[in-house]
Design a protein around this motif. Structure first.
Motif, PDB file in Angstrom:
ATOM      1  N   GLU A  95       0.923  -1.388  -0.133  1.00 54.65           N
ATOM      2  CA  GLU A  95       0.227   0.030  -0.062  1.00 54.65           C
ATOM      3  C   GLU A  95       0.772   1.181   0.068  1.00 54.65           C
ATOM      4  N   MET A  96       0.809   2.095  -0.832  1.00 58.27           N
ATOM      5  CA  MET A  96       1.549   3.474  -0.885  1.00 58.27           C
ATOM      6  C   MET A  96       0.412   4.450  -1.059  1.00 58.27           C
ATOM      7  N   PRO A  97       0.499   5.399  -0.087  1.00 63.20           N
ATOM      8  CA  PRO A  97      -0.327   6.710  -0.283  1.00 63.20           C
ATOM      9  C   PRO A  97      -0.373   7.353  -1.771  1.00 63.20           C
ATOM     10  N   GLY A  98      -1.234   7.540  -2.152  1.00 64.74           N
ATOM     11  CA  GLY A  98      -1.459   8.383  -3.422  1.00 64.74           C
ATOM     12  C   GLY A  98      -1.216   7.357  -4.644  1.00 64.74           C
ATOM     13  N   MET A  99      -1.153   6.116  -4.505  1.00 63.93           N
ATOM     14  CA  MET A  99      -1.119   5.156  -5.497  1.00 63.93           C
ATOM     15  C   MET A  99      -2.068   4.392  -5.896  1.00 63.93           C
TER      16      MET A  99
END
Length: 105
Positions: A95-99
């Motif tokens: 999980e990556m913020p903004g991705m």
């Protein structure tokens, strides 16, 4: 869980497994993980960055926790584990913020 040495997303995946299953996860930095995968019957085209063994079943890569729980609860005949090849964005540990999460089967 055997992982490619130092892989940080594997730590995140292990933390989620620990939280969801309430079990400790032993992390092994394994420089010879391809041999471990082969011994566990993981096809090369399904390789990811870590291989976990839970209750005798093999889980390769960023397998969703709900799918792991279902497989472990039912132990379908002929199924020895589950795999998610590669490292799909948005999968457990990736999980990556903004991705945007990648779809996968």
């Amino acid at each position: 869980m055997h992982r490619d040495p130092g892989c940080p997303c594997c730590e995140k995946w292990a933390q989620q497994v620990k939280a969801q299953f309430g079990r400790a996860v032993r992390v092994v930095d394994d420089a010879n993980r391809p041999a471990f995968m082969k011994a566990r019957g993981v096809p090369q085209d399904l390789a990811s960055c870590h291989t976990a063994i839970i209750d005798g079943m093999t889980f390769e890569g960023h397998v969703p926790i709900a799918d792991m729980k279902r497989a472990l609860a039912t132990h379908p005949k002929g199924v020895t584990g589950l795999a998610v090849a590669g490292m799909p964005m948005g999968s457990p540990g990736m999980e990556m913020p903004g991705m945007k999460a990648q779809a996968y089967v």
